[in-house]
Design a protein around this motif. Structure first.
Motif, PDB file in Angstrom:
ATOM      1  N   GLU B 118       0.827  -1.208   0.000  1.00 22.33           N
ATOM      2  CA  GLU B 118       0.000   0.000   0.000  1.00 22.33           C
ATOM      3  C   GLU B 118       0.864   1.263   0.000  1.00 22.33           C
ATOM      4  O   GLU B 118       0.595   2.208  -0.732  1.00 22.33           O
ATOM      5  N   ALA B 121       2.302   1.684  -3.443  1.00 21.52           N
ATOM      6  CA  ALA B 121       1.299   2.143  -4.402  1.00 21.52           C
ATOM      7  C   ALA B 121       1.013   3.627  -4.190  1.00 21.52           C
ATOM      8  O   ALA B 121       0.875   4.388  -5.144  1.00 21.52           O
ATOM      9  N   PHE B 122       0.937   4.024  -2.928  1.00 20.84           N
ATOM     10  CA  PHE B 122       0.653   5.424  -2.631  1.00 20.84           C
ATOM     11  C   PHE B 122       1.786   6.327  -3.107  1.00 20.84           C
ATOM     12  O   PHE B 122       1.562   7.337  -3.769  1.00 20.84           O
ATOM     13  N   SER B 125       1.699   6.875  -6.765  1.00 25.32           N
ATOM     14  CA  SER B 125       0.480   7.395  -7.379  1.00 25.32           C
ATOM     15  C   SER B 125       0.623   8.886  -7.650  1.00 25.32           C
ATOM     16  O   SER B 125       1.388   9.584  -6.997  1.00 25.32           O
ATOM     17  N   GLU B 126      -0.158   9.334  -8.613  1.00 20.24           N
ATOM     18  CA  GLU B 126      -0.066  10.746  -8.999  1.00 20.24           C
ATOM     19  C   GLU B 126      -1.179  11.580  -8.416  1.00 20.24           C
ATOM     20  O   GLU B 126      -1.012  12.769  -8.195  1.00 20.24           O
ATOM     21  N   SER B 127      -2.336  10.977  -8.189  1.00 18.13           N
ATOM     22  CA  SER B 127      -3.500  11.794  -7.854  1.00 18.13           C
ATOM     23  C   SER B 127      -4.196  11.338  -6.580  1.00 18.13           C
ATOM     24  O   SER B 127      -5.341  11.706  -6.349  1.00 18.13           O
ATOM     25  N   PHE B 128      -3.509  10.568  -5.760  1.00 16.78           N
ATOM     26  CA  PHE B 128      -4.190  10.082  -4.565  1.00 16.78           C
ATOM     27  C   PHE B 128      -3.661  10.730  -3.285  1.00 16.78           C
ATOM     28  O   PHE B 128      -2.456  10.973  -3.148  1.00 16.78           O
ATOM     29  N   ALA B 129      -4.584  11.014  -2.382  1.00 17.79           N
ATOM     30  CA  ALA B 129      -4.228  11.645  -1.120  1.00 17.79           C
ATOM     31  C   ALA B 129      -3.947  10.604  -0.050  1.00 17.79           C
ATOM     32  O   ALA B 129      -3.228  10.857   0.904  1.00 17.79           O
ATOM     33  N   GLU B 130      -4.541   9.437  -0.199  1.00 15.48           N
ATOM     34  CA  GLU B 130      -4.255   8.364   0.746  1.00 15.48           C
ATOM     35  C   GLU B 130      -4.707   7.029   0.186  1.00 15.48           C
ATOM     36  O   GLU B 130      -5.588   6.964  -0.673  1.00 15.48           O
ATOM     37  N   VAL B 131      -4.090   5.975   0.665  1.00 13.11           N
ATOM     38  CA  VAL B 131      -4.496   4.620   0.319  1.00 13.11           C
ATOM     39  C   VAL B 131      -4.880   3.947   1.620  1.00 13.11           C
ATOM     40  O   VAL B 131      -4.095   3.906   2.561  1.00 13.11           O
ATOM     41  N   ARG B 132      -6.113   3.467   1.676  1.00 14.38           N
ATOM     42  CA  ARG B 132      -6.622   2.959   2.948  1.00 14.38           C
ATOM     43  C   ARG B 132      -6.580   1.452   3.063  1.00 14.38           C
ATOM     44  O   ARG B 132      -6.480   0.901   4.143  1.00 14.38           O
ATOM     45  N   THR B 133      -6.772   0.797   1.953  1.00 15.17           N
ATOM     46  CA  THR B 133      -6.862  -0.655   2.041  1.00 15.17           C
ATOM     47  C   THR B 133      -6.587  -1.278   0.678  1.00 15.17           C
ATOM     48  O   THR B 133      -6.376  -0.574  -0.296  1.00 15.17           O
TER      49      THR B 133
END
Lengths: 149, 149
Positions: B118, B121-122, B125-133
DNA sequence: TTTAGTGCAAAATCTTTGCAGGGTA
DNA sequence: TACCCTGCAAAGATTTTGCACTAAA
């Protein structure tokens, strides 16, 4: 050992015809349209979406049958993205997705060491004869949705 | 940093009540039944299955609402297992599944280094503020189905 | 000509939504 | 009391199935 892919020469249509024949599918107009459409798509697409976009040449029931069969054969990749049913894409490269839990925005994630994960899962399994594939998705919040809170 | 879990004392029912209160859910009879049922189940279960098994005390529409909310809160784990819709389970430990593509037989797979996946991946990433699961499933053929070929 | 694929139609499943009444804190 | 949760009812979305017909090999 082989390199795991075939080199197809010729136009896009001929490439796709070869892909189909290679997997013992009849090379039909409907499947060529499906593959061609998915090859150009930039994100996994649901069956109703594909059907609507391609137009009246295809019937939904059949799109379900075709895409499922193609995915089972490894021609397409299926992802369950938590947004109304199965989504399919043409696997230009092996990758996965991050999906925004709020708006569904999707971004690709590069490979995860999938083959070694599969091997490990298989070794540790008790009742499986083989492991053929895996599905991996990440879920979170995209920046736009995070701001809108 | 903390150890990531709470130690609940007392009977099963009281444990589940505490779990619910801890996440700011009202502790209702329906949710206690759902959690209790899932806690005993040995594989991920679909909403129609849960509803049928528990009996007339619960209405399907509500089971959808309850399980989705509990999964969003992290009390339950959701897996989209390519067998007719979302499946839920009580996460005794963090794990994933191998699923037989032919008969649906399911086996658990121990953790995969999920948190570090996770994070990776975070980071990428280009456009994500958080990865939760994340969701991870392996697909293959169980020995019984492999023999039956 | 043999086999697989397709269109059409119908049904089965799965899921969401709105609202009024009842339960929980 | 204030708010959340639930049942009920209805609609919407997704997916499967059977069968006669057509197209591909």
């Amino acid at each position: 050992m082989g390199h795991g892919y075939k080199y197809y020469k010729g136009s896009d249509r001929k490439v796709l015809q070869a892909v189909l024949r290679d997997k013992d599918f009849y090379s039909t107009e409907g499947r060529l349209q499906l593959l061609s459409f998915l090859k150009k798509a930039s994100a996994p697409v649901s069956v109703p979406e594909v059907t609507k976009q391609i137009g009246k040449n295809l019937v939904e029931a059949n799109v379900y049958r075709a895409l499922e069969a193609l995915a089972d054969a490894g021609v397409l990749a299926r992802s369950d993205i938590r947004r109304g049913g199965a989504h399919y894409e043409y696997p230009h490269s092996h990758h996965h997705h991050i999906v925004c839990s709020n708006c569904g925005h999707t971004e690709e994630v590069e490979d995860c060491g999938g083959k070694s994960m599969e091997r490990r899962a298989f070794r540790n399994s008790e009742s499986f004869a083989e492991v053929r594939t895996h599905a991996l998705e990440f879920f979170g919040l995209c920046r736009a949705c995070a701001h809108a809170r």
